[in-house]
Scaffold this motif. Structure first.
Motif, PDB file in Angstrom:
ATOM      1  N   PRO A  63       0.833  -1.211   0.000  1.00  0.00           N
ATOM      2  CA  PRO A  63       0.000   0.000   0.000  1.00  0.00           C
ATOM      3  C   PRO A  63       0.863   1.255   0.000  1.00  0.00           C
ATOM      4  O   PRO A  63       2.051   1.233   0.360  1.00  0.00           O
ATOM      5  CB  PRO A  63      -0.799  -0.125   1.298  1.00  0.00           C
ATOM      6  CG  PRO A  63      -0.762  -1.574   1.639  1.00  0.00           C
ATOM      7  CD  PRO A  63       0.571  -2.065   1.161  1.00  0.00           C
ATOM      8  N   LEU A  64       0.262   2.371  -0.352  1.00  0.00           N
ATOM      9  CA  LEU A  64       1.003   3.631  -0.465  1.00  0.00           C
ATOM     10  C   LEU A  64       1.745   3.973   0.818  1.00  0.00           C
ATOM     11  O   LEU A  64       2.874   4.481   0.783  1.00  0.00           O
ATOM     12  CB  LEU A  64       0.046   4.766  -0.830  1.00  0.00           C
ATOM     13  CG  LEU A  64      -0.465   4.801  -2.271  1.00  0.00           C
ATOM     14  CD1 LEU A  64      -1.498   5.913  -2.428  1.00  0.00           C
ATOM     15  CD2 LEU A  64       0.686   5.012  -3.246  1.00  0.00           C
ATOM     16  N   GLU A  65       1.143   3.710   1.978  1.00  0.00           N
ATOM     17  CA  GLU A  65       1.762   4.137   3.227  1.00  0.00           C
ATOM     18  C   GLU A  65       3.074   3.407   3.500  1.00  0.00           C
ATOM     19  O   GLU A  65       3.877   3.868   4.314  1.00  0.00           O
ATOM     20  CB  GLU A  65       0.805   3.966   4.387  1.00  0.00           C
ATOM     21  CG  GLU A  65       0.373   2.558   4.673  1.00  0.00           C
ATOM     22  CD  GLU A  65      -0.689   2.525   5.768  1.00  0.00           C
ATOM     23  OE1 GLU A  65      -0.524   1.695   6.681  1.00  0.00           O
ATOM     24  OE2 GLU A  65      -1.644   3.308   5.719  1.00  0.00           O
ATOM     25  N   GLU A  66       3.310   2.271   2.831  1.00  0.00           N
ATOM     26  CA  GLU A  66       4.593   1.593   2.985  1.00  0.00           C
ATOM     27  C   GLU A  66       5.737   2.437   2.434  1.00  0.00           C
ATOM     28  O   GLU A  66       6.901   2.247   2.809  1.00  0.00           O
ATOM     29  CB  GLU A  66       4.561   0.239   2.283  1.00  0.00           C
ATOM     30  CG  GLU A  66       3.593  -0.765   2.877  1.00  0.00           C
ATOM     31  CD  GLU A  66       4.025  -1.250   4.241  1.00  0.00           C
ATOM     32  OE1 GLU A  66       5.246  -1.329   4.486  1.00  0.00           O
ATOM     33  OE2 GLU A  66       3.142  -1.538   5.077  1.00  0.00           O
ATOM     34  N   ILE A 109      11.010  -2.839  -0.378  1.00  0.00           N
ATOM     35  CA  ILE A 109      11.357  -1.467  -0.747  1.00  0.00           C
ATOM     36  C   ILE A 109      12.847  -1.252  -0.523  1.00  0.00           C
ATOM     37  O   ILE A 109      13.366  -1.461   0.583  1.00  0.00           O
ATOM     38  CB  ILE A 109      10.534  -0.453   0.062  1.00  0.00           C
ATOM     39  CG1 ILE A 109       9.044  -0.603  -0.269  1.00  0.00           C
ATOM     40  CG2 ILE A 109      10.996   0.981  -0.220  1.00  0.00           C
ATOM     41  CD1 ILE A 109       8.137   0.253   0.591  1.00  0.00           C
ATOM     42  N   VAL A 110      13.551  -0.831  -1.580  1.00  0.00           N
ATOM     43  CA  VAL A 110      14.981  -0.559  -1.506  1.00  0.00           C
ATOM     44  C   VAL A 110      15.221   0.899  -1.139  1.00  0.00           C
ATOM     45  O   VAL A 110      16.064   1.216  -0.308  1.00  0.00           O
ATOM     46  CB  VAL A 110      15.669  -0.893  -2.849  1.00  0.00           C
ATOM     47  CG1 VAL A 110      17.155  -0.534  -2.804  1.00  0.00           C
ATOM     48  CG2 VAL A 110      15.477  -2.362  -3.191  1.00  0.00           C
ATOM     49  N   ALA A 150      23.013  -3.437  -4.019  1.00  0.00           N
ATOM     50  CA  ALA A 150      23.610  -3.185  -2.704  1.00  0.00           C
ATOM     51  C   ALA A 150      22.723  -2.296  -1.841  1.00  0.00           C
ATOM     52  O   ALA A 150      23.114  -1.886  -0.747  1.00  0.00           O
ATOM     53  CB  ALA A 150      24.991  -2.554  -2.866  1.00  0.00           C
ATOM     54  N   GLY A 151      21.519  -1.970  -2.344  1.00  0.00           N
ATOM     55  CA  GLY A 151      20.587  -1.163  -1.578  1.00  0.00           C
ATOM     56  C   GLY A 151      20.751   0.330  -1.753  1.00  0.00           C
ATOM     57  O   GLY A 151      20.166   1.109  -0.998  1.00  0.00           O
TER      58      GLY A 151
END
Length: 823
Positions: A63-66, A109-110, A150-151
């Protein structure tokens, strides 16, 4: 509840006031608050949202809030690193999110890069760089993806050459290495062209502004009569407000001498939005964004023959009969993937390129298919793994695989809405749709009792059945959990699908008593107003709400229509009509009698504080009292954060954490606009007061062993009546089937045994006591067993043995029972 007729009326009002405007005016008038996650599914009940689907499996949902505080999602695109790891890139209202989807069941999420605020944000990728644009006026934003494994995602800078910094869309011809900006704030913007020879610093080389271009696809031909030519297929109008929608075909090979090759109008055109070539480049499929709303036609995609670039023509259309807006589409092999706003992802079989037929779908906006600007914006089908993902305006990022799930989860012992506070064992059956797909040792229970999810390996019981225990937790607390397992290829499947956004939820308790459950279809004794209230508009009222981007369109109750909201504007009105202005407004519950003990109070709330000229400076407060005069704060919502962007959100609290439970408990909700220029809206629905039973239930006694046949033909039986509890004081041993009017003995022990003794089998062991009794004329007797508080937790066994003169041993043994004494 959704009300399509009300939505349709709102659409008509919007259209009549913005006749044939570009999507900007309509889009802004129809924006909705982001859909809040996570979604807690109570076992035995339907989830608050379910997505109709066919032939598509949901694996992940963020969701967007993530991604932080964002009010909407926008376009999306994909990237494959040299390592083979796969990524999704999603445009957001205030930034761009980068998500690894190598395992589509665990999207991660990176990075989230900030960006200027805009409802429109488009992104494309060239080699190891991403480029995004927006109507917010930030030019071309350049991002280095070379270290994403590598993030690390690095913001390189902005390119603002080429005039107007606002841009509606961006396209890249990866074969030639040129980037094209399309449209923007000006009616005369067609394409602006940039060389990507220096990936970190695109160079402005040309422009063509004879018409407004909303979007484009640019390709380099490598064979046939157009070999070597770079060709732009542009979706164009007379200006950004629309007019004379067409497909324009440009030869952009020589940037200093861009030439119009061909142009074609199409049937019932309203606004030429986007399209994509068939893989053989003989046909182009075109989306018109406004024909469904303006003409009342079903979702219609045009099929244009572009085999002769100088003379394109329409050969037909196709539809699935929906009324939703067709937005963005792409072709892959014999399939067409369309993101069609309120009808979600639609996949067509285009093996006959002039007669595509729908083969699969996933509807991200299940309420209706009204032609409005909500739901799925874009879908990206080009990842080598077959993973497909899509960006949704209100719901964020979805991750899918074509086909049905490879693993199915079921529960031989049904999950329950209450679980034992001491911990509870759960079992799950995992079934493969393809033999060998399941990876042994990957079945996992993920549980969260307040400190975050912990992974608990499940024990195989054989035959695909697995077991694990939920953790112990405090009675009355919420336990949330889900299950996962992997298939070959490193894909995680979860139950519920797309967990942990979907997850099961239960209360740790042995029982529950609901003291109040209010859906506000009536006022329920609640009052509006309190000393010090000074709001001039937006006063609390109980209504069927009329939605705006700040206020809900529907109440929260699935079967209801009304809730408490701060003011009610007119149908089709503006976002600021009757919002809270000038001060505060108070809503107070009726009196709640908790003289019998503690309780948990829960409610669904809505709060929006992100609109207007001075957003993010107000708060929504919830207080509780036990005497009507002294109030304790329960929560403060805002002034910023995801709870302040709208959407129905759940909250609960234990009364004793704030005040001592009394007979005069009340709760109040205060919405305020203490600053100038902000849009403040709040709502309350589904208020509940519940008391949880924290005492373990009394386990029922159980029988063991076998009774023996007596000379009269009856079998001696030891049974029971009542409950072995101090509180009920009704527990008794029931003897039956013995010799009538005869001497008998009740043996009471502390354990079980099985040993021959004097002609019968002794079934009770340990420390024994004997109680003599006589049977009645039916060979039965009732023997009350008094239980003292000091005996709680003791386990006792009972066996009745009768005298039977008709048998040589003069004894008739009965079966036995075991009981555990409880409070």
């Amino acid at each position: 509840m959704p009300r399509p007729l009300a939505r349709a009326l709102f659409l008509f009002v919007s259209l009549s006031s913005a006749a044939f405007a570009h999507d900007d005016a309509l889009f802004r008038s129809q924006t909705q608050a982001p859909f809040p996650g996570p979604i807690v599914v109570v076992p035995g009940t339907a989830p608050s949202i379910d997505f109709p689907r066919q032939g598509i499996s949901l694996l992940g949902w963020l969701p967007l809030e993530e991604f932080g505080v964002h009010t909407s999602g926008a376009d999306c695109w994909g990237y494959v690193a040299p390592s083979g790891r796969e990524y999704a890139i999603i445009g957001l209202s205030n930034g761009v999110g980068f998500v690894e989807v190598t395992d589509p069941g665990r999207p991660t999420i990176v990075s989230v890069l900030p960006a200027v605020g805009s409802l429109w944000r488009d992104v494309k990728v060239y080699q190891d760089h991403a480029y995004f644009v927006s109507e917010g006026g930030d030019g071309v934003v350049v991002v280095d993806l070379s270290q994403i494994d590598a993030g690390t995602v690095t913001l390189v800078g902005n390119v603002t050459t080429g005039g107007q910094t606002a841009t509606h869309n961006v396209a890249i011809d990866e074969a030639s290495g040129f980037l094209y900006r399309t449209g923007g704030a000006s009616d005369t913007l067609g394409i602006r062209v940039y060389s990507l020879a220096n990936k970190s610093n695109p160079t402005f080389v040309a422009q063509w502004n004879n018409r407004y271009f909303h979007d484009a696809q640019i390709v380099t031909y490598t064979s046939g009569p157009y070999a070597g030519k770079q060709v732009c297929f542009a979706f164009s109008e007379n200006g950004s407000g629309g007019g004379s929608p067409r497909l324009e075909i440009l030869d952009v090979t020589q940037k200093s001498n861009i030439q119009l090759l061909g142009s074609v109008a199409y049937s019932n055109g309203s606004f030429s939005h986007q399209g994509w070539l068939s893989p053989d480049r003989q046909y182009l499929y075109l989306n018109d964004e406004l024909d469904e709303a303006f003409s009342g036609t079903p979702t219609t995609t045009r099929i244009l023959d572009v085999s002769n670039l100088a003379a394109p023509f329409e050969v037909g259309t196709f539809t699935n009969g929906s009324s939703a807006i067709d937005h963005n589409l792409y072709t892959l092999g014999d399939e067409i993937y369309e993101a069609n706003y309120r009808s979600g992802l639609r996949v067509y079989d285009a093996s006959n390129p002039t007669a595509p037929v729908e083969k699969a779908y996933f509807d991200t906006y299940p309420e209706d298919d009204v032609p409005e600007f909500n739901g799925l914006w874009n879908a990206y089908p080009f990842l080598p793994s077959g993973t497909v993902f899509g960006s949704d305006l209100e719901k964020g990022l979805f991750v899918w695989r074509m086909g049905d799930p490879l693993l199915a989860f079921s529960f031989p012992v049904p999950l329950t809405e209450l679980v034992a506070p001491s911990g509870q064992t759960v079992q799950v059956q995992i079934t493969e749709s393809t033999p060998g797909a399941f990876v042994a040792g990957t079945a996992t229970l993920h549980a969260d009792s307040g400190s975050g999810f912990a992974a608990i390996p499940m024990t195989s019981l054989g035959g695909g059945l697995f077991s694990a225990s939920l953790p112990a937790t405090t009675c009355g607390d919420r336990v949330e959990y889900y299950f996962s397992a992997e298939t070959t290829g490193g894909v995680t499947w979860t139950e519920p699908a797309a967990a942990p956004t979907f997850r099961y939820g239960a209360i740790a308790a042995y029982g529950t008593v609901t003291l109040q459950s209010l859906d506000f279809e009536n006022a329920a004794g609640w009052t509006v107003g309190a000393p010090g209230d000074d709001a001039t508009t937006g006063i609390w009222t109980r209504v069927d709400p009329i939605g705006t981007s700040a206020q809900p369109e529907d109440d929260h109750t699935a079967s209801g229509t009304t809730c408490w909201v701060t003011g009610q504007g007119p149908p089709g009105g503006g976002v600021g009509d009757n919002d809270v202005d000038g001060g505060k407004t108070t809503l107070t519950s009726s009196v709640i009698d908790l003289s019998g003990g503690d309780a948990v109070i829960s409610y669904w709330r809505w709060y929006s504080n992100v609109g207007g000229g001075d957003p993010g400076n107000d708060v929504f407060t919830v207080d509780v009292t036990n005497d009507g005069s002294s109030w304790q704060n329960v929560e403060v919502v805002g002034p910023t954060g995801n709870d302040s962007v709208g959407g129905w959100r759940f909250h609960e609290f234990r009364v004793s954490d704030f005040v001592a439970p009394t007979a005069t408990v009340r709760v109040r909700f205060v919405a305020a606009d203490e600053n100038s220029g902000s849009i403040v809206e709040a709502a309350i629905d589904d208020f509940e007061v519940a008391r949880y039973d924290c005492a373990p239930p009394c386990p029922p006694p159980f029988a063991y062993g076998a009774g023996e046949l007596g000379s009269t033909g009856g079998v001696g039986t030891t049974g029971w009546s009542g409950t072995p509890s101090v509180a009920t004081a009704d527990f008794a041993i029931e003897a039956s089937g013995f010799t009538p009017n005869s001497f008998a003995v009740l043996f009471t022990g502390t354990g079980q045994t099985s040993a021959p003794s004097g002609g019968f089998t002794v079934l009770v062991g340990g420390v024994l006591t004997r109680t003599v009794f006589f049977t009645d004329a039916n060979g039965a007797a009732t023997l009350p067993i008094p239980i003292q508080a000091s005996q709680v937790g003791f386990t006792r066994t009972f066996q009745c043995v009768g005298r039977d003169p008709g048998f040589g041993g003069n004894v008739q043994g009965g079966n036995a029972i075991q009981a555990t004494f409880c409070p």
